[in-house]
Scaffold this motif. Sequence first.
Motif, PDB file in Angstrom:
ATOM      1  N   PHE A  77     -44.749 -18.357  36.599  1.00 50.14           N
ATOM      2  CA  PHE A  77     -43.607 -17.609  37.111  1.00 50.14           C
ATOM      3  C   PHE A  77     -42.506 -17.477  36.066  1.00 50.14           C
ATOM      4  O   PHE A  77     -41.741 -16.517  36.090  1.00 50.14           O
ATOM      5  N   ALA A  78     -42.400 -18.451  35.152  1.00 50.47           N
ATOM      6  CA  ALA A  78     -41.414 -18.363  34.081  1.00 50.47           C
ATOM      7  C   ALA A  78     -41.575 -19.572  33.187  1.00 50.47           C
ATOM      8  O   ALA A  78     -41.848 -20.665  33.677  1.00 50.47           O
ATOM      9  N   PRO A  79     -41.369 -19.407  31.894  1.00 52.20           N
ATOM     10  CA  PRO A  79     -41.212 -18.168  31.164  1.00 52.20           C
ATOM     11  C   PRO A  79     -42.517 -17.427  30.894  1.00 52.20           C
ATOM     12  O   PRO A  79     -42.489 -16.247  30.584  1.00 52.20           O
ATOM     13  N   GLY A  80     -43.674 -18.091  30.938  1.00 49.63           N
ATOM     14  CA  GLY A  80     -44.912 -17.347  30.838  1.00 49.63           C
ATOM     15  C   GLY A  80     -45.326 -16.950  29.439  1.00 49.63           C
ATOM     16  O   GLY A  80     -46.219 -16.136  29.277  1.00 49.63           O
ATOM     17  N   ARG A  81     -44.685 -17.501  28.399  1.00 52.43           N
ATOM     18  CA  ARG A  81     -45.108 -17.182  27.040  1.00 52.43           C
ATOM     19  C   ARG A  81     -44.778 -18.367  26.134  1.00 52.43           C
ATOM     20  O   ARG A  81     -43.764 -19.046  26.330  1.00 52.43           O
ATOM     21  N   PRO A  82     -45.612 -18.651  25.153  1.00 56.17           N
ATOM     22  CA  PRO A  82     -45.408 -19.813  24.285  1.00 56.17           C
ATOM     23  C   PRO A  82     -44.069 -19.743  23.560  1.00 56.17           C
ATOM     24  O   PRO A  82     -43.650 -18.685  23.085  1.00 56.17           O
ATOM     25  N   GLY A  83     -43.413 -20.885  23.493  1.00 53.64           N
ATOM     26  CA  GLY A  83     -42.169 -20.974  22.750  1.00 53.64           C
ATOM     27  C   GLY A  83     -40.936 -20.527  23.501  1.00 53.64           C
ATOM     28  O   GLY A  83     -39.813 -20.737  23.041  1.00 53.64           O
ATOM     29  N   GLU A 108     -40.525  -7.688  29.813  1.00 56.33           N
ATOM     30  CA  GLU A 108     -39.381  -6.787  29.892  1.00 56.33           C
ATOM     31  C   GLU A 108     -39.390  -6.102  31.252  1.00 56.33           C
ATOM     32  O   GLU A 108     -40.413  -6.063  31.936  1.00 56.33           O
ATOM     33  N   ALA A 109     -38.234  -5.539  31.629  1.00 50.23           N
ATOM     34  CA  ALA A 109     -38.145  -4.898  32.935  1.00 50.23           C
ATOM     35  C   ALA A 109     -38.992  -3.640  33.012  1.00 50.23           C
ATOM     36  O   ALA A 109     -39.482  -3.279  34.089  1.00 50.23           O
ATOM     37  N   ASP A 110     -39.193  -2.963  31.872  1.00 47.51           N
ATOM     38  CA  ASP A 110     -39.866  -1.670  31.907  1.00 47.51           C
ATOM     39  C   ASP A 110     -41.128  -1.630  31.057  1.00 47.51           C
ATOM     40  O   ASP A 110     -41.615  -0.557  30.707  1.00 47.51           O
ATOM     41  N   ALA A 111     -41.650  -2.798  30.696  1.00 46.09           N
ATOM     42  CA  ALA A 111     -42.870  -2.815  29.899  1.00 46.09           C
ATOM     43  C   ALA A 111     -43.540  -4.176  30.026  1.00 46.09           C
ATOM     44  O   ALA A 111     -42.869  -5.199  30.201  1.00 46.09           O
ATOM     45  N   PHE A 112     -44.889  -4.172  29.930  1.00 40.24           N
ATOM     46  CA  PHE A 112     -45.620  -5.431  29.936  1.00 40.24           C
ATOM     47  C   PHE A 112     -46.698  -5.376  28.857  1.00 40.24           C
ATOM     48  O   PHE A 112     -47.041  -4.307  28.344  1.00 40.24           O
ATOM     49  N   VAL A 117     -45.892 -11.283  44.585  1.00 35.77           N
ATOM     50  CA  VAL A 117     -44.869 -10.359  45.066  1.00 35.77           C
ATOM     51  C   VAL A 117     -43.735 -10.274  44.042  1.00 35.77           C
ATOM     52  O   VAL A 117     -43.216 -11.299  43.596  1.00 35.77           O
ATOM     53  N   GLY A 118     -43.355  -9.063  43.684  1.00 33.96           N
ATOM     54  CA  GLY A 118     -42.255  -8.882  42.736  1.00 33.96           C
ATOM     55  C   GLY A 118     -42.547  -9.452  41.379  1.00 33.96           C
ATOM     56  O   GLY A 118     -41.705 -10.121  40.772  1.00 33.96           O
ATOM     57  N   PHE A 119     -43.744  -9.190  40.855  1.00 32.08           N
ATOM     58  CA  PHE A 119     -44.154  -9.782  39.580  1.00 32.08           C
ATOM     59  C   PHE A 119     -43.128  -9.524  38.487  1.00 32.08           C
ATOM     60  O   PHE A 119     -42.732 -10.420  37.755  1.00 32.08           O
ATOM     61  N   ARG A 120     -42.638  -8.295  38.367  1.00 31.29           N
ATOM     62  CA  ARG A 120     -41.698  -7.988  37.284  1.00 31.29           C
ATOM     63  C   ARG A 120     -40.326  -8.603  37.546  1.00 31.29           C
ATOM     64  O   ARG A 120     -39.546  -8.788  36.612  1.00 31.29           O
ATOM     65  N   ASP A 121     -40.022  -8.899  38.807  1.00 31.36           N
ATOM     66  CA  ASP A 121     -38.691  -9.415  39.113  1.00 31.36           C
ATOM     67  C   ASP A 121     -38.505 -10.850  38.637  1.00 31.36           C
ATOM     68  O   ASP A 121     -37.404 -11.379  38.680  1.00 31.36           O
ATOM     69  N   LEU A 122     -39.588 -11.500  38.215  1.00 28.85           N
ATOM     70  CA  LEU A 122     -39.521 -12.890  37.782  1.00 28.85           C
ATOM     71  C   LEU A 122     -39.579 -13.032  36.270  1.00 28.85           C
ATOM     72  O   LEU A 122     -39.846 -14.087  35.752  1.00 28.85           O
ATOM     73  N   LEU A 123     -39.385 -11.937  35.552  1.00 26.56           N
ATOM     74  CA  LEU A 123     -39.678 -12.004  34.143  1.00 26.56           C
ATOM     75  C   LEU A 123     -38.843 -13.024  33.395  1.00 26.56           C
ATOM     76  O   LEU A 123     -37.719 -13.292  33.769  1.00 26.56           O
ATOM     77  N   PRO A 124     -39.514 -13.544  32.329  1.00 24.17           N
ATOM     78  CA  PRO A 124     -40.882 -13.229  31.942  1.00 24.17           C
ATOM     79  C   PRO A 124     -41.902 -13.978  32.808  1.00 24.17           C
ATOM     80  O   PRO A 124     -41.745 -15.168  33.061  1.00 24.17           O
TER      81      PRO A 124
END
Length: 881
Positions: A335-341, A285-289, A314-321
Amino acid sequence: MRPDRLPAPAAALLAAFLLLPTGPARAQQAGALDAPIVLEERSGADQPALPVVFGLPLPAGTLKDVPPLEVRSEGRVLPAAGEALSRWEDGSIRWLRVEFVAPPLAAGGVFRASLRPRSAAEPPDGTLELQRGESGVLRVDTGAVRFRTAAGAGELFRLDGPNGPVLAGPAVSRVTTAAGELRPVAAAAWEVERSGELSLDLKRIDELGDDQGRIVALLTTRVRLFRGSDLIRLQQSLDLLAGVHRLRSWRLELPAAGPGRRTWAPLPDGRLSVRRGDAEVIQAEADAFRFQGREIAGAFPGVVAVAPLTVGVVGFRDLLPTSAARRGDLLTIDFAPGRPGAELVLEEGFGRTVEVWLRAAPPRATDLQALAARLAAPPRPHATAEWYLASGAVGALAAARAGEDAAFEERLAQSADRVLAARERDPAHHFGLLHFGDFQDGEHSLAYAGPLQQEYDPGVVLIRQFLRTGDPDWLDPALELAWHYADVDLTPQGGAFQHRATQHHVDAWIAGILARSLADEYRASPQADGTLAGELAWAEANWGAEAAATLADWLDEERARGLAEAELQERLFEMVGFHMVRKMAERLEPPARSLREYAERLSSFPEARRRGYTDAQAAFQDFFALYGGSWDEFPAFHTDPGAVPDERHQSGHAVVEGLALAHLLTGEARLRERALAFGAHHVRREVPRAIAALVERRDENAELLHTRTAAWPLVNLDVLADLSCGMPGEESLHADLLAAMRDCVAVLASVPADRVRSSIHAGITLEGLARWHRRTGDPVAAACLTDLARYWAKTQYDWQEHAFRYRAEGPTEAYPGMSGLVLYGLAYAESLEHDEDLWAVIEDAWQHLPQRTGYAKAFAMLYRTAPLALERLRNLRSIRP
């Protein structure tokens, strides 16, 4: 952006310099190089000595070649290196890439120095040795790390440090979709992209193929190694060439050598987490990890370490997830999506660049925290505003003066804050691999639904304010927009996606339904022989020779982009279907007010119903299953899936100047590549088509003409001609750019002033002609410019509203944004030859120009050329009582 940060008035010498004529008539002023450099520590953390790179403009005649350089500050001498980024027409250097190792800086500290030719011949300390081995292997020894390229599928490089291996095996890149991994179709060769005294840049391009062996993507990897340093900068760009792909992972795998038991990670509050064994962090999320399964507010700083390797994104949160994970000896950055499923849908034309810093040394708490702070607020070495303006290399901009033109400076700063704040309002669109940096629209026509593709270049407004003020707070968002423009708004072939991308996704989805019906109709026809020629014969039998010839031209363009014959056969039906949808859309009266209404009303047309598009709700169920969202929360798009090239890549609003200036201020090679590809696309496609269409309309005696279609290219090619002037390997493109500019000027000069359609067209035409005249002194351009300026001021200015009217015909509203587009050309014309009526309009329009706006397009229209107009006005006021 606070106007109270503007510098004091420039010195009298600078003011006198700015009154000199510009362009070819300007005297070539040679002199010794002695340029001011300012470096502010802006991260709030103490910083060790680190290499920095920036671009510096030089007055014409200052340097023909790049000598050894040094940076001097209070008796301290630091070796520096330089390289030409562009040249003046006399061959001297116009922009210089400068590199040096900045000294340690305390939090909030400022380093002030001067750049000069090196006083002693000794080379910098440390090692930077390149060796070429068998099979194209490159080895680089910096003294602190030994780097060796690899050529296996996805394998990038190996690393060794002074105390042994840093990586136990090769670093690997993987791009995986729902259909499987995209693999290199052949071994990619590394090349030396740039070799300097203080650093070395290596590059390779992997062509990625799908499970059928079709090349569908490019993965470009750049690596920079520094003399005597254990730091390595890695940059990767992923560009999709064909197809629709569900991206599951784009990852960098780093097998750390002997990592031990601990994983290090700085947290947002400045604390350092040191964990035993494996660890994982996901910025979803933009405001939580999430860190080890626990949700933490804020943005993860993007730095993790396992001995002997530290990695910063660089800009880790800007690539979420985005995620970083350690599993045993393997450190993975996804870099993306970074989570299963999870999946992201990527389409043809998608592009994104990521930047990673590696340090081949055991982690230390202070180093990790300093790196995290530096990545969040990177150093921006720069010159002073006085130097930028006096160089003449950034155009004739007016200096920002405290207390003078206060309303202009204040409104511009307020508008910039409001425009940039809009990025934070909707994380679903303004953050992430797809959408970070966008400005959302939706309050205008359906063509503006979704992301606004940087029309009129708001980034160049910010860069010009940086150049006028020397304040790097203006530069940060400008560079963000430049990277967004390079990666997202430009196609891999150089075209520019426009704001119609979201609406065109609806069109393309309906067109796909029609295309399947058309293919069935063809297969049942006498022309059906399974060949593209048979399809074209069927098209001619149904719609005539002219339509078939147009289809053949479109298919030739797609063939030139690399589509195989089987793909072209599918594309023909898609083209016909898309063309039918667009023609139906033109007949909607009144226009639809929402995308849902638009899709539903198109299903009522007989030609749509006959080919299977009868129920919009049913037809779009799979659309939302693929892209997410709903009719009420419609997904936003960048890439344009329209099958018709004329509809898909239209550069009519695209302005590349912010991108070119960002390259010159940073030396970033990716930005240069994209800018010049944009220019080549203009020369090859946009300019010939724009001129042909304008000539056809002119000769048909069409009442009013869209002159901006030839004027925007003139504006774009002007800055690209500066960028390519005198640069090795770009001579042919430079000549083509100038020739295309001449063609644009010729057709614009053939259009009478009373046949220009609107203030938008007039403003861009005036700007283009002024740029050409400034470059060449062309009397034809001057005459056309003067005629159009006087006519427009006389007939289109609304004295009650103190602004120019939008359209030339009939009663129409007046907008300050129209004045913003027109004023520079009017002021330029007035500087060529005085006209009392023209001068009165200019003065009144300028007085009422400053407006607050939070809409990116209006912001760019108002202010993109205002500093150029102001410079002319100041000079004119000195001679107009």
